[in-house]
Write a protein that holds these residues in place. Structure first.
Motif, PDB file in Angstrom:
ATOM      1  N   TRP A 188      48.423  30.753  33.921  1.00 31.47           N
ATOM      2  CA  TRP A 188      47.368  29.876  34.492  1.00 31.47           C
ATOM      3  C   TRP A 188      47.132  30.132  35.688  1.00 31.47           C
ATOM      4  O   TRP A 188      45.808  30.382  36.505  1.00 31.47           O
ATOM      5  CB  TRP A 188      47.576  28.618  34.012  1.00 31.47           C
ATOM      6  N   THR A 189      48.232  29.898  36.823  1.00 37.67           N
ATOM      7  CA  THR A 189      48.013  30.102  38.051  1.00 37.67           C
ATOM      8  C   THR A 189      48.243  31.302  38.905  1.00 37.67           C
ATOM      9  O   THR A 189      47.873  31.358  40.296  1.00 37.67           O
ATOM     10  CB  THR A 189      48.776  28.880  38.852  1.00 37.67           C
ATOM     11  N   GLY A 190      48.911  32.101  38.413  1.00 40.39           N
ATOM     12  CA  GLY A 190      49.495  33.282  39.177  1.00 40.39           C
ATOM     13  C   GLY A 190      50.784  33.038  39.792  1.00 40.39           C
ATOM     14  O   GLY A 190      51.044  33.735  40.949  1.00 40.39           O
ATOM     15  N   LEU A 191      51.265  31.670  39.872  1.00 37.80           N
ATOM     16  CA  LEU A 191      51.925  31.218  40.899  1.00 37.80           C
ATOM     17  C   LEU A 191      53.567  30.735  40.402  1.00 37.80           C
ATOM     18  O   LEU A 191      53.488  30.331  39.152  1.00 37.80           O
ATOM     19  CB  LEU A 191      51.559  29.961  41.655  1.00 37.80           C
ATOM     20  N   PRO A 192      54.584  30.807  41.216  1.00 35.07           N
ATOM     21  CA  PRO A 192      55.777  30.102  40.668  1.00 35.07           C
ATOM     22  C   PRO A 192      55.498  28.628  40.472  1.00 35.07           C
ATOM     23  O   PRO A 192      54.616  28.020  41.340  1.00 35.07           O
ATOM     24  CB  PRO A 192      57.082  30.239  41.660  1.00 35.07           C
ATOM     25  N   PHE A 193      56.441  28.031  39.628  1.00 38.29           N
ATOM     26  CA  PHE A 193      56.315  26.483  39.671  1.00 38.29           C
ATOM     27  C   PHE A 193      57.460  25.952  40.087  1.00 38.29           C
ATOM     28  O   PHE A 193      58.890  26.520  39.675  1.00 38.29           O
ATOM     29  CB  PHE A 193      56.080  26.058  38.096  1.00 38.29           C
ATOM     30  N   VAL A 194      57.712  25.084  40.804  1.00 37.24           N
ATOM     31  CA  VAL A 194      58.760  24.240  41.416  1.00 37.24           C
ATOM     32  C   VAL A 194      58.897  22.825  40.985  1.00 37.24           C
ATOM     33  O   VAL A 194      58.306  22.085  41.200  1.00 37.24           O
ATOM     34  CB  VAL A 194      58.523  24.354  43.010  1.00 37.24           C
ATOM     35  N   GLU A 264      56.444  30.005  46.586  1.00 39.68           N
ATOM     36  CA  GLU A 264      56.877  28.880  46.073  1.00 39.68           C
ATOM     37  C   GLU A 264      56.130  27.713  46.684  1.00 39.68           C
ATOM     38  O   GLU A 264      55.731  26.506  46.063  1.00 39.68           O
ATOM     39  CB  GLU A 264      58.257  28.577  46.182  1.00 39.68           C
ATOM     40  N   GLN A 265      55.992  27.482  48.089  1.00 44.88           N
ATOM     41  CA  GLN A 265      55.108  26.846  48.741  1.00 44.88           C
ATOM     42  C   GLN A 265      53.730  26.520  48.376  1.00 44.88           C
ATOM     43  O   GLN A 265      53.058  25.569  47.917  1.00 44.88           O
ATOM     44  CB  GLN A 265      55.258  26.930  50.101  1.00 44.88           C
ATOM     45  N   GLN A 266      53.190  27.803  48.078  1.00 42.03           N
ATOM     46  CA  GLN A 266      51.634  27.803  47.358  1.00 42.03           C
ATOM     47  C   GLN A 266      51.669  27.185  46.139  1.00 42.03           C
ATOM     48  O   GLN A 266      50.929  26.442  45.721  1.00 42.03           O
ATOM     49  CB  GLN A 266      51.234  29.135  47.215  1.00 42.03           C
ATOM     50  N   GLY A 267      52.672  27.460  45.125  1.00 45.76           N
ATOM     51  CA  GLY A 267      52.845  26.790  43.795  1.00 45.76           C
ATOM     52  C   GLY A 267      52.982  25.410  44.081  1.00 45.76           C
ATOM     53  O   GLY A 267      52.311  24.606  43.086  1.00 45.76           O
ATOM     54  N   LEU A 268      53.840  25.052  44.782  1.00 45.43           N
ATOM     55  CA  LEU A 268      54.091  23.436  44.961  1.00 45.43           C
ATOM     56  C   LEU A 268      52.719  22.869  45.353  1.00 45.43           C
ATOM     57  O   LEU A 268      52.390  21.707  44.994  1.00 45.43           O
ATOM     58  CB  LEU A 268      55.191  23.263  46.193  1.00 45.43           C
ATOM     59  N   SER A 269      52.179  23.395  46.465  1.00 43.73           N
ATOM     60  CA  SER A 269      50.791  22.790  46.861  1.00 43.73           C
ATOM     61  C   SER A 269      49.936  22.572  45.685  1.00 43.73           C
ATOM     62  O   SER A 269      48.973  21.738  45.788  1.00 43.73           O
ATOM     63  CB  SER A 269      50.254  23.588  48.152  1.00 43.73           C
TER      64      SER A 269
END
Length: 300
Positions: A188-194, A264-269
């Motif tokens: 969905w986001t293209g990002l890691p999930f933390v 990871e910070q982008q995914g967390l935000s």
């Protein structure tokens, strides 16, 4: 393995630094080097599921700990993030699962049993079901493990399972429909999930800045030692969890992310923004990382 030169809390008359440890397989590479003596330390270690550790550090009974990502989002004034430490995935994680007896589209208005052991995973489930699948079930909290509730007669059409419990249920024939929350988030986001972060209480940092900084460095050293010895971690875990083969455990470790880098910070935000949009928190907090003191604002 090389041991750290100094151990926080080991000075004469000094209270040990109280460290929270998640009692799940996924953090074995972070904590085993400490527990096996590869990295010397003076920690007082307290183990438990994420929800328990959240409560302990919030109450001031821990100095630093692994905790749910949502705990930081709800109480950013209490904590600073430890650098270079997280537990997450960039894609399938296999240990955060919605298991269902029926197709997801039929869950609208149906009961979903939700574990109380991880508030982050529960919030993520609600977000992705609504935003990605357009489904709004009725959620029913489970005080203890979901497998225990099922053994006592719970027959909800679906359940959220995390950690070792999810690993055990992922092949259960009673639940032919399964949703890996790490995978759906990535798609969905293209990002890691933390799912989890490591935090220190701001009060503890203010009172014992050098000891807490040293403690953070020891945790990173331990993580690096564990990840470097990941084959040994898999062999050890196969003895602790005999229902899982060594190959299964090795694949599982290979899916996990232990860093808190830029992605990871982008995914967390992004997750924090979703939490605010869904009313879990009032506004998305910045990421205040120990030693950097420069928050990274949450963005869409």
């Amino acid at each position: 393995m090389s041991a750290a030169a100094s151990a926080p809390g080991s000075a004469p008359g000094s209270r040990p630094v109280r460290l929270g440890r998640i009692s799940y397989l996924n953090v074995l590479p972070i904590y085993h080097p400490l527990e096996a003596g590869w990295v010397s330390h003076g920690f007082e270690v307290v183990s438990g599921p994420p929800a328990k550790l959240n409560g302990l550090i919030r109450a001031g009974e821990l100095d630093l700990s692994a905790c749910s990502s949502i705990e930081y989002a709800r109480n950013p004034e209490r904590y600073v993030l430890l650098p270079d430490l997280a537990i997450g995935s960039f894609g399938p994680v296999k240990s955060v699962l919605l298991v269902s007896r029926v197709p997801l589209a039929r869950l609208a208005g149906e009961s979903v049993l939700v574990t109380a052991e991880s508030h982050t995973s529960a919030a993520l489930l609600r977000i992705v079901l609504e935003r990605v699948y357009g489904v709004r079930p009725a959620y029913r909290d489970c005080r203890g493990p979901v497998r225990q509730a099922m053994a006592l007669g719970a027959d909800d059409p679906a359940a959220l399972a995390i950690g070792d419990e999810a690993l055990a249920l992922r092949g259960d024939p009673r639940f032919p429909y399964q949703l890996d929350l790490g995978e759906v988030w990535r798609d969905w986001t293209g990002l890691p999930f933390v799912f989890g972060v490591w935090v220190a209480r701001r009060e503890a940092v203010a009172e014992r800045p050098e000891e807490l900084a040293a403690a953070a460095r020891l945790l990173v050293e331990s993580k690096r030692a564990g990840v470097a010895a990941i084959e040994e971690m898999a062999s050890l875990a196969s003895l602790i969890y005999p229902k899982l083969t060594r190959a299964e455990i090795r694949r599982y470790f290979g899916r996990l992310v232990y860093d808190l880098g830029e992605l990871e910070q982008q995914g967390l935000s992004r997750f924090f923004q979703c939490l605010a949009e869904h009313g879990f928190i009032e506004s998305p907090p910045s990421l205040d990382i120990l030693g950097r003191r420069q928050g990274i604002d949450s963005q869409g």
